[in-house]
Design an enzyme around this catalytic site. Structure first.
Site, PDB file in Angstrom:
ATOM      1  N   HIS A  12     -10.197  -5.771  14.343  1.00  0.00           N
ATOM      2  CA  HIS A  12      -9.371  -6.894  14.783  1.00  0.00           C
ATOM      3  C   HIS A  12      -9.142  -6.861  16.286  1.00  0.00           C
ATOM      4  O   HIS A  12      -9.199  -7.902  16.955  1.00  0.00           O
ATOM      5  CB  HIS A  12      -8.028  -6.870  14.051  1.00  0.00           C
ATOM      6  CG  HIS A  12      -8.129  -7.315  12.631  1.00  0.00           C
ATOM      7  ND1 HIS A  12      -8.690  -8.509  12.263  1.00  0.00           N
ATOM      8  CD2 HIS A  12      -7.743  -6.720  11.473  1.00  0.00           C
ATOM      9  CE1 HIS A  12      -8.644  -8.640  10.945  1.00  0.00           C
ATOM     10  NE2 HIS A  12      -8.079  -7.554  10.444  1.00  0.00           N
ATOM     11  N   HIS A  22      -1.518  -7.876  12.528  1.00  0.00           N
ATOM     12  CA  HIS A  22      -2.425  -8.404  11.513  1.00  0.00           C
ATOM     13  C   HIS A  22      -1.828  -9.604  10.803  1.00  0.00           C
ATOM     14  O   HIS A  22      -2.418 -10.681  10.760  1.00  0.00           O
ATOM     15  CB  HIS A  22      -2.794  -7.332  10.478  1.00  0.00           C
ATOM     16  CG  HIS A  22      -3.801  -7.825   9.492  1.00  0.00           C
ATOM     17  ND1 HIS A  22      -3.448  -8.511   8.348  1.00  0.00           N
ATOM     18  CD2 HIS A  22      -5.145  -7.762   9.481  1.00  0.00           C
ATOM     19  CE1 HIS A  22      -4.533  -8.854   7.686  1.00  0.00           C
ATOM     20  NE2 HIS A  22      -5.572  -8.409   8.344  1.00  0.00           N
ATOM     21  N   GLU A  37      -3.544 -13.298  10.748  1.00  0.00           N
ATOM     22  CA  GLU A  37      -3.698 -13.981   9.472  1.00  0.00           C
ATOM     23  C   GLU A  37      -2.431 -14.614   8.917  1.00  0.00           C
ATOM     24  O   GLU A  37      -2.406 -15.034   7.767  1.00  0.00           O
ATOM     25  CB  GLU A  37      -4.274 -13.009   8.433  1.00  0.00           C
ATOM     26  CG  GLU A  37      -5.678 -12.539   8.775  1.00  0.00           C
ATOM     27  CD  GLU A  37      -6.337 -11.777   7.648  1.00  0.00           C
ATOM     28  OE1 GLU A  37      -5.692 -11.616   6.600  1.00  0.00           O
ATOM     29  OE2 GLU A  37      -7.495 -11.368   7.821  1.00  0.00           O
ATOM     30  N   GLU A  93       0.833  -1.201   0.000  1.00  0.00           N
ATOM     31  CA  GLU A  93       0.000   0.000   0.000  1.00  0.00           C
ATOM     32  C   GLU A  93       0.863   1.244   0.000  1.00  0.00           C
ATOM     33  O   GLU A  93       0.506   2.255  -0.615  1.00  0.00           O
ATOM     34  CB  GLU A  93      -0.952   0.019   1.199  1.00  0.00           C
ATOM     35  CG  GLU A  93      -1.923   1.184   1.107  1.00  0.00           C
ATOM     36  CD  GLU A  93      -2.928   1.221   2.234  1.00  0.00           C
ATOM     37  OE1 GLU A  93      -3.486   2.312   2.459  1.00  0.00           O
ATOM     38  OE2 GLU A  93      -3.153   0.188   2.879  1.00  0.00           O
ATOM     39  N   VAL A 139      -4.266   1.454  15.181  1.00  0.00           N
ATOM     40  CA  VAL A 139      -5.599   1.717  15.722  1.00  0.00           C
ATOM     41  C   VAL A 139      -6.139   0.459  16.388  1.00  0.00           C
ATOM     42  O   VAL A 139      -5.671  -0.653  16.117  1.00  0.00           O
ATOM     43  CB  VAL A 139      -6.582   2.195  14.634  1.00  0.00           C
ATOM     44  CG1 VAL A 139      -6.038   3.411  13.913  1.00  0.00           C
ATOM     45  CG2 VAL A 139      -6.904   1.085  13.653  1.00  0.00           C
TER      46      VAL A 139
END
Length: 343
Positions: free
Chosen positions: A290, A227, A258, A170, A286
């Site tokens: 999740h 994550h 994940e 990203e 943040v």
């Protein structure tokens, strides 16, 4: 001919980012715009876009209104920007309180640190923007809108500071997206994501261990949930684990939702110790979906439920890294480097 954003980075430097911290510090240089430079982004890592979910935070049919008062958050989409703008780009979150206490706090600290710059916000996740707009009637700029706002306000110097956890896919997309409109500005520079250099890792380690030291009693396992991604960037989690272990924080564990280390990996590691309690905390900027559900939720597959089923007393600290002042200072320092490179 459109100007491109050149990422001043070599493959060797990127590889060094994922080595142990005992060697020389490696760093991704601030990204600068030049008239003849081509985009040479050599990162293959995934960004923290995934840190708030891959696509959606909540099911569209399940509007979550119990996330705080959206009106308390300054969405920073005002005009009258002036010549110099500091654009803070985040994946975003629809959890209103967390958005204000994390992304909003980062933006606020940047504004205090750089009073000559107008701080504005852009989110990369349009689905979150649409969710907040639909639910709270508040419209946050996406990246294209934020850039167009800067152009319409005749900004000359644009400093872009991402709140991403790491350099990744990203981040690369942002380089291209901003680069495609760079002709509209005199100067454009990029600040680094949170975990870029070895020094960043050491500072984040200190920040999270200082933040949780009240629970470090020898009988408590302190577990951070990131994550995770199938991309090479997943190495940052193991690197953080290795750093914690090497520095004597043997009751600290890092896992992912994940990828690996997985929940099962972390649970197995904790079971090898003589712990009575477990503290869970997100390793994410943040505390969104999740953190609230995968980590602290009551579902059968949540981290909280899994550790409770294993017989541990569990405490969940549902707070994002952006709430930590020391973490925010790293973003300030990265923005400072970018600003100095533009002078």
């Amino acid at each position: 001919m459109k100007r491109k954003i050149a990422v001043i980075m070599s493959i060797a430097m990127l590889a060094a980012t994922f080595t142990g911290c005992g060697g020389s510090s490696s760093s991704v240089a601030d990204t600068q715009v030049s008239s003849d430079a081509e985009t040479t982004a050599e990162t293959t890592t995934s960004a923290e876009s995934s840190a708030e979910g891959s696509g959606t935070e909540e099911n569209d049919d399940e509007e979550n209104y119990d996330t705080g008062d959206a009106s308390l958050d300054n969405i920073r989409n005002q005009d009258e920007i002036g010549d110099k703008e500091l654009l803070v780009l985040s994946f975003g979150t629809s959890y209103n309180d967390s958005r204000r206490l994390t992304i909003g706090a980062i933006e606020g600290d940047l504004e205090k640190a750089f009073p000559d710059y107008s701080v504005r916000r852009g989110f990369t996740a349009n689905i979150i923007i649409d969710h907040v707009n639909r639910r709270d009637k508040i419209l946050i700029d996406d990246v294209d809108k934020a850039l167009q706002r800067a152009i319409d306000n005749k900004v000359k110097t644009l400093v872009v500071q991402p709140t991403h956890l790491m350099n990744g896919l990203e981040y690369d997309d942002l380089l291209k997206q901003v680069g495609d409109k760079s002709d509209a500005f005199d100067k454009v520079v990029f600040g680094k994501p949170l975990l870029t250099s070895d020094d960043d890792f050491k500072r984040v380690e200190k920040a999270i261990t200082d933040w949780t030291k009240e629970y470090d009693d020898g009988e408590t396992a302190i577990c951070f949930m990131g994550h995770g991604t199938e991309a090479e960037s997943n190495a940052v989690y193991q690197k953080m684990q290795d750093l914690l272990t090497a520095d004597g924080f043997k009751n600290y564990y890092v896992g992912t939702v994940e990828a690996s280390p997985s929940l099962d990996d972390v649970l197995a590691a904790v079971k090898k110790g003589n712990y009575k309690r477990v503290v869970l905390e997100p390793l994410m900027v943040v505390a969104g979906d999740h953190a609230n559900n995968d980590m602290a939720g009551d579902e059968d597959d949540s981290w909280k439920t899994a550790f409770e089923a294993a017989g541990y007393e569990v405490k969940c600290l549902v707070r994002g890294l952006g709430e930590n002042e020391a973490i925010r200072q790293i973003y300030i320092d990265h923005a400072k480097e970018a600003i100095e490179s533009a002078q």
